[in-house]
Design a protein around this motif. Sequence first.
Motif, PDB file in Angstrom:
ATOM      1  N   UNK A   1       2.024   3.844  52.618  1.00  0.00           N
ATOM      2  CA  UNK A   1       2.284   2.233  51.596  1.00  0.00           C
ATOM      3  C   UNK A   1       3.072   2.601  51.036  1.00  0.00           C
ATOM      4  N   UNK A   2       4.140   2.735  50.414  1.00  0.00           N
ATOM      5  CA  UNK A   2       4.798   3.609  50.088  1.00  0.00           C
ATOM      6  C   UNK A   2       6.452   2.037  50.000  1.00  0.00           C
TER       7      UNK A   2
ATOM      8  N   UNK B   1       3.327  11.594  49.434  1.00  0.00           N
ATOM      9  CA  UNK B   1       4.068  11.306  48.636  1.00  0.00           C
ATOM     10  C   UNK B   1       3.096  10.653  48.209  1.00  0.00           C
ATOM     11  N   UNK B   2       2.584   9.822  48.759  1.00  0.00           N
ATOM     12  CA  UNK B   2       1.425   8.260  48.102  1.00  0.00           C
ATOM     13  C   UNK B   2       0.540   8.893  47.105  1.00  0.00           C
ATOM     14  N   UNK B   3       0.077   9.858  48.316  1.00  0.00           N
ATOM     15  CA  UNK B   3      -1.582  10.663  46.994  1.00  0.00           C
ATOM     16  C   UNK B   3      -0.662  11.371  45.771  1.00  0.00           C
TER      17      UNK B   3
ATOM     18  N   UNK C   1      10.700   3.217  47.079  1.00  0.00           N
ATOM     19  CA  UNK C   1      10.043   4.238  47.399  1.00  0.00           C
ATOM     20  C   UNK C   1      10.988   4.622  48.600  1.00  0.00           C
ATOM     21  N   UNK C   2      10.481   4.454  49.121  1.00  0.00           N
ATOM     22  CA  UNK C   2      11.613   5.434  51.029  1.00  0.00           C
ATOM     23  C   UNK C   2      11.970   5.641  51.236  1.00  0.00           C
ATOM     24  N   UNK C   3      13.227   4.307  50.331  1.00  0.00           N
ATOM     25  CA  UNK C   3      14.612   4.901  50.182  1.00  0.00           C
ATOM     26  C   UNK C   3      14.737   6.026  49.766  1.00  0.00           C
ATOM     27  N   UNK C   4      14.024   6.915  48.469  1.00  0.00           N
ATOM     28  CA  UNK C   4      14.565   7.898  47.351  1.00  0.00           C
ATOM     29  C   UNK C   4      13.484   9.299  48.257  1.00  0.00           C
TER      30      UNK C   4
ATOM     31  N   UNK D   1       3.579   6.997  64.994  1.00  0.00           N
ATOM     32  CA  UNK D   1       5.190   6.603  65.134  1.00  0.00           C
ATOM     33  C   UNK D   1       5.068   5.557  65.761  1.00  0.00           C
ATOM     34  N   UNK D   2       3.587   4.927  66.183  1.00  0.00           N
ATOM     35  CA  UNK D   2       3.579   3.312  65.888  1.00  0.00           C
ATOM     36  C   UNK D   2       2.410   2.615  65.388  1.00  0.00           C
ATOM     37  N   UNK D   3       2.777   3.162  64.143  1.00  0.00           N
ATOM     38  CA  UNK D   3       1.668   2.389  63.125  1.00  0.00           C
ATOM     39  C   UNK D   3       2.711   0.374  63.385  1.00  0.00           C
ATOM     40  N   UNK D   4       0.979  -0.018  62.464  1.00  0.00           N
ATOM     41  CA  UNK D   4       1.729  -1.162  62.506  1.00  0.00           C
ATOM     42  C   UNK D   4       2.433  -1.415  61.996  1.00  0.00           C
ATOM     43  N   UNK D   5       3.140  -0.974  60.494  1.00  0.00           N
ATOM     44  CA  UNK D   5       4.174  -1.190  60.161  1.00  0.00           C
ATOM     45  C   UNK D   5       5.728  -0.658  60.825  1.00  0.00           C
TER      46      UNK D   5
END
Length: 476
Positions: free
Chosen positions: A412-413, A384-386, A417-420, A21-25
């Motif tokens: 990495x999405x 999902x990415x995998x 893609x995240x909106x879907x 929940x605190x990843x770089x992105x």
Amino acid sequence: MPIFHKISLRPEVENYLKQSFMNEEVVSASSKQEAERRFEALLIHLAHPPSFTTVRVNTHLASVEHVRGLLLNELEKQFSGSSVPVLQHPALPDVLLIPVTGPRRNIEKQQCEVIVGAQCGNAVLRGAHVYVPGIVSASKFMKAGDVISVYSDIKGKCKKGAKEFDGTKVFLGNGVSELSRKDIFNGIPDLKGIGIRMTEPIYLSPSFDNVLPSYLFLQNLPSAVVAHVLNPQPGEKILDLCAAPGGKTTHIAALMQDQGEVIALDKILNKVEKLKQNASLLGLHSIRAFCFDATKAVKLDMIDGTEGTPPFLPESFDRILLDAPCSGMGQRPNMACTWTLKEVTSYQPLQRKLLNVAVQLLKPGGVLVYSTCTVTLAENEEQVAWALKTFPCLQLQPQEPQIGGEGMVGAGLSPEQLKQLQRFDPSVVPLQDMDTDCLGDAKREDMIWLANKDCIGFFIAKFLKCKSTEEKVSRK
């Protein structure tokens, strides 16, 4: 202010979740302080129940309006004539919402105490009475008919049969004992009935023990979204890969008007039996349930075996639901989780095996819905990415209805893609204190908004299989 502390986790599990929940992105999209605040809010929300109890109407047997009327009468009895609103969800027409009032902060604690296990405590916070197997400790002189205070041992430190407990305990409310201490600990072995009938719970939720069992299915709101996203049609052949206890299976069958075939798999026999009982109770005949390991559900050769039973030939199903086994870190209320980091992280390989099976069994042009009741990045967006990288035949699809928020960054999405995706994250809304006065003043649209946001943590992805994965078949 929250009435309980945040969910109690092992330090290494809390650190693991925090890293997600605190990843770089995430941090670059807002700020470190905001990401940390959201994470702490999530941990607090997980320890509290959602703001609404959600029930799904079995539209196969009755109309929503008819069942809503029956439910209103039942709630009037439960709440001694008090009027409790029952809202029909605008985007999920077969779903009814009942607000949970609380936390009630002025309940007078009693000298006589009962300590229950953490799982029992979670159930009490969602409207259940205390059943005998959940009782760990009771005061020395407790008799049937006594008014007692109920506490949850969230650390699992109380010894069975203890007469008092001074460890970490969370107050759940007051109730009336149906049995004496002697009855509970020295009486009939394997006693399973109600031990404490809750009369003043901290959170006031309706009880659904044997309430309209053929017409209603108790189901968290995101779980009810899943079958609508799958959108099964009458006459189709549908597979529910990990189906028990059958909430989503029976929902699929009802949406298909019980026309077609719903195959349900689960590898635990008593869960499969429960699924069959639920299907029978709800009057659904299109469901065929099998005790079978879903990771072995693909038939590896074309030799004729028993037709219609697992394993199945590749590309046999129009739509597949994979409500995957997961760490369950989105379930609410959950005041304590004793799982090790190894246990929490053990699900990703199994989920990938099941995704591989699902892709093989799905027809070209078919729909696959993947869902979990957890909040980890590894079991959701990373999967999902995998899947998109591993199976070029899969395309991510928009979902209808779209009630949850978009997916979390960090896997990495792309933004599109995240909106879907749909990620239900209760930390997006402040914890609510709900009483009868504020219910009377609340606007319907505000209550629906709160029900959509303040629910369990959940995740949904929808894929379309755009071409065959059977190379031999495609060459012919």
